[in-house]
Structures are given as structure tokens and as C-alpha cells.
Design a protein around this motif. Structure first.
Motif, mmCIF file in Angstrom:
data_model
loop_
_atom_site.group_PDB
_atom_site.id
_atom_site.type_symbol
_atom_site.label_atom_id
_atom_site.label_comp_id
_atom_site.label_asym_id
_atom_site.label_seq_id
_atom_site.Cartn_x
_atom_site.Cartn_y
_atom_site.Cartn_z
ATOM 1 N N ILE A 1 0.875 -1.183 0.000
ATOM 2 C CA ILE A 1 0.000 0.000 0.000
ATOM 3 C C ILE A 1 0.910 1.232 0.000
ATOM 4 O O ILE A 1 1.722 1.404 0.917
ATOM 5 C CB ILE A 1 -0.910 0.021 1.251
ATOM 6 N N ARG A 2 0.797 2.032 -1.055
ATOM 7 C CA ARG A 2 1.621 3.238 -1.142
ATOM 8 C C ARG A 2 0.812 4.460 -0.711
ATOM 9 O O ARG A 2 -0.399 4.529 -0.962
ATOM 10 C CB ARG A 2 2.120 3.447 -2.573
ATOM 11 N N VAL A 3 1.496 5.403 -0.053
ATOM 12 C CA VAL A 3 0.834 6.638 0.390
ATOM 13 C C VAL A 3 1.779 7.813 0.112
ATOM 14 O O VAL A 3 2.910 7.833 0.614
ATOM 15 C CB VAL A 3 0.512 6.606 1.906
ATOM 16 N N ASN A 4 1.328 8.750 -0.710
ATOM 17 C CA ASN A 4 2.149 9.921 -1.030
ATOM 18 C C ASN A 4 1.299 11.188 -0.991
ATOM 19 O O ASN A 4 0.065 11.116 -1.065
ATOM 20 C CB ASN A 4 2.765 9.766 -2.431
ATOM 21 N N ALA A 5 1.968 12.317 -0.885
ATOM 22 C CA ALA A 5 1.245 13.598 -0.867
ATOM 23 C C ALA A 5 1.697 14.482 -2.016
ATOM 24 O O ALA A 5 2.882 14.526 -2.360
ATOM 25 C CB ALA A 5 1.482 14.315 0.451
ATOM 26 N N LEU A 6 0.724 15.177 -2.580
ATOM 27 C CA LEU A 6 0.988 16.200 -3.580
ATOM 28 C C LEU A 6 0.974 17.552 -2.857
ATOM 29 O O LEU A 6 0.031 17.830 -2.099
ATOM 30 C CB LEU A 6 -0.114 16.143 -4.647
#
Ligand SMILES: NC(=O)C1=CN([C@@H]2O[C@H](COP(=O)(O)OP(=O)(O)OC[C@H]3O[C@@H](n4cnc5c(N)ncnc54)[C@H](O)[C@@H]3O)[C@@H](O)[C@H]2O)C=CC1
Ligand SMILES: CC(=O)C(C)=O
Length: 242
Positions: A175-180
């Protein structure tokens, strides 16, 4: 090959600005969309115009009951969820001494707490499926301070560190989690009378566009960013380098 072929994507704040431009681009890339926002009439119209299997779910992202309904409807329609784009947000520009505690809490509730709520619910599906991807719209204001934006900036700073923590916690579960982290973007959240001055203080000399943010969001949503998690993508026309 389309980058999001048959991926089921939930986009909060999906009927205006960055969320709407992302819906348009993700659709072009083969995604099946669930748009979440407050305005039922506008939401239905946007979903209809996008066509295909797009659905709109009216919901206030701060409501646990509404959030659960979003995931129930997504599962009912598509049987799975691949990508959650936590993008809904409200601005708050006022000197701190004029901000009531209720206003502060509302800003943090929409801009930070709802990101936790939706992520938590999505993670239940992702763990069962063995994969998932979360993109959070933070802001360059999560990196820096600015007068008159204390609640907003606190919330967006929180989104960045929430992103890092969730990304690390679930990295081994695919599960990947990134922010813009956008800079000043030409959307309804920016008051019309501030657009020129914000363009002037941006090194590139203009506001960013929703379409430019959608392209960055697509990078995070697709396998193009497959080795990226617990991290941020700042797209700000050079602002935070100053
Ligand atoms: N436009 C800009 O300069 C920047 C925007 N951002 C962030 O980008 C995200 C998208 O904003 P924009 O497209 O710029 O503005 P926008 O105002 O066009 O879109 C925000 C959407 O979120 C929805 N929304 C607000 N509160 C909600 C709630 N309680 N429940 C459900 N939906 C709700 C609104 O109805 C709207 O459709 C926000 O998180 C914002 O903080 C970050 C950095 C800069
Ligand atoms: C809304 C806004 O101005 C930012 C930078 O987040």
C-alpha cells in the motif's frame, strides 16, 4: 497502454479545481471514478458529463457516516477500490486573532482529520485486496509558514506527516501513500483579488493550473511512481525554493 486501466479511484473534492481536472485525466487513462463532494446537483452533472461508469456520492468528508457510505457505494458498484485521492479541502485566510476556535477546528477537520478518516477506511479494503494507493493533497503551505493561514498550514503540515507515517506503516503490505504539495493554483479556493499578487510572488510568474496538478497526481496514482511511498511531490513554480 492507459496508465489507470480499470482502476477504481475515489476522488474527494472531485467536482472542482484540482479534483475535477484529475477526474478528467484519470478517466482518459482508463479509470473508473467515484467522485465525492458536497453539492449533489453539480456532482451528478459532472459525473454524467464524464460518462462511462462514473458515479457521484454526495458526502461531507468530515462525517464518519458519510465516509462509510462512500466506501459501501464504491464496493457495491465496482467490487473493489484501487486508489484513494484525498483531495477535498477548504482555504482559510484570516489573521489568527480574528479566527474563532470553531473556525480553526473546521479547517483542521476538513483539511486533516478527513484525510485520516478516509485513509483508515480505504486501508481496510487495501489490506484485504493486498494492494492500494493513497494520494493526499497537502500544500506547499504544509512545508512553510505564512501569515494569516495558521489553521490551514497546521492542517497541511499534518497531512504531510500523516502521509509519511501511513506510508511507512503499510509499505510491506503493498500500500503506497504519497502527498501532492501544490503551490498557488488557479482554482476557486484562491480569492480572485489575490491571484495577481500570488502570481507575482511565484518565481515562474504565474499561478499553476489544475491540469498541471492532475498530471502530478497521475504520476502518483500510476505505476510510474511504483518505488515512491511515504513521500511528497511539491509542484509550486519554485515558491518553496526561495
Ligand atoms: N488552489 C491552490 O492554490 C491550492 C490548493 N491546495 C489543495 O488542493 C485541494 C483541492 O483544492 P482546489 O482544487 O484548489 O479548490 P476547489 O475549491 O476548487 O476544490 C475543493 C473541493 O473540495 C470540496 N470540499 C470542501 N469541503 C468538503 C467537505 N467537507 N466534504 C466534501 N467535499 C468538500 C469542495 O466542495 C470543492 O469541490 C485542497 O485540499 C486544497 O487545500 C493545495 C495547495 C494550493
Ligand atoms: C490554498 C493555497 O493557497 C495553498 C498554497 O495551499
Amino acid at each position: 497502454m492507459a496508465k489507470l486501466q480499470n482502476k477504481v479511484v475515489v476522488i474527494t473534492g472531485g467536482i472542482s479545481g484540482i479534483g475535477k481536472a484529475s477526474a478528467d485525466l484519470f478517466k482518459e487513462e482508463g479509470a473508473k471514478l467515484v467522485l465525492v463532494d458536497l453539492d449533489e446537483e453539480k456532482g451528478k452533472k459532472v459525473a454524467e458529463e464524464l460518462g462511462g461508469e462514473t458515479i457521484f456520492v454526495q458526502a461531507d468528508v468530515t462525517s464518519e457516516e458519510d465516509a462509510k457510505r462512500v466506501f459501501d457505494k464504491t464496493a457495491e458498484k465496482f467490487g473493489r477500490i484501487d486508489i484513494l485521492f484525498n483531495n477535498a479541502g477548504i482555504g482559510a485566510t484570516k489573521p489568527t486573532h480574528e479566527v474563532s476556535y470553531a473556525e480553526y477546528r473546521k479547517t483542521v477537520n476538513v483539511d486533516l482529520d478527513a484525510v485520516f478518516l478516509f485513509s483508515k477506511l480505504a486501508i481496510d479494503y487495501f489490506r484485504e485486496q493486498g494492494s492500494g494507493n493513497i494520494i493526499n493533497t497537502a500544500s506547499m503551505y504544509g512545508w512553510i509558514g505564512a501569515a494569516g493561514n495558521a489553521a490551514y498550514n497546521a492542517a497541511k503540515g499534518g497531512v504531510i506527516n500523516l502521509t509519511r507515517s501511513l506510508g511507512i506503516e503499510y509499505a510491506k503490505e503493498n500500500i503506497r501513500v504519497n502527498a501532492l504539495c501544490p503551490g498557488f493554483i488557479d482554482t476557486p479556493i484562491i480569492p480572485a483579488e489575490m491571484k495577481q499578487s500570488l502570481s507575482d510572488i511565484t518565481p515562474i510568474g504565474r499561478l499553476g493550473t489544475s491540469e498541471e496538478m492532475a498530471k502530478a497526481a497521475l504520476f502518483l496514482a500510476s505505476d510510474d511512481s511504483s518505488f515512491m511511498t511515504a513521500n511528497t511531490l511539491t509542484v509550486d513554480g519554485g515558491f518553496t525554493a526561495q
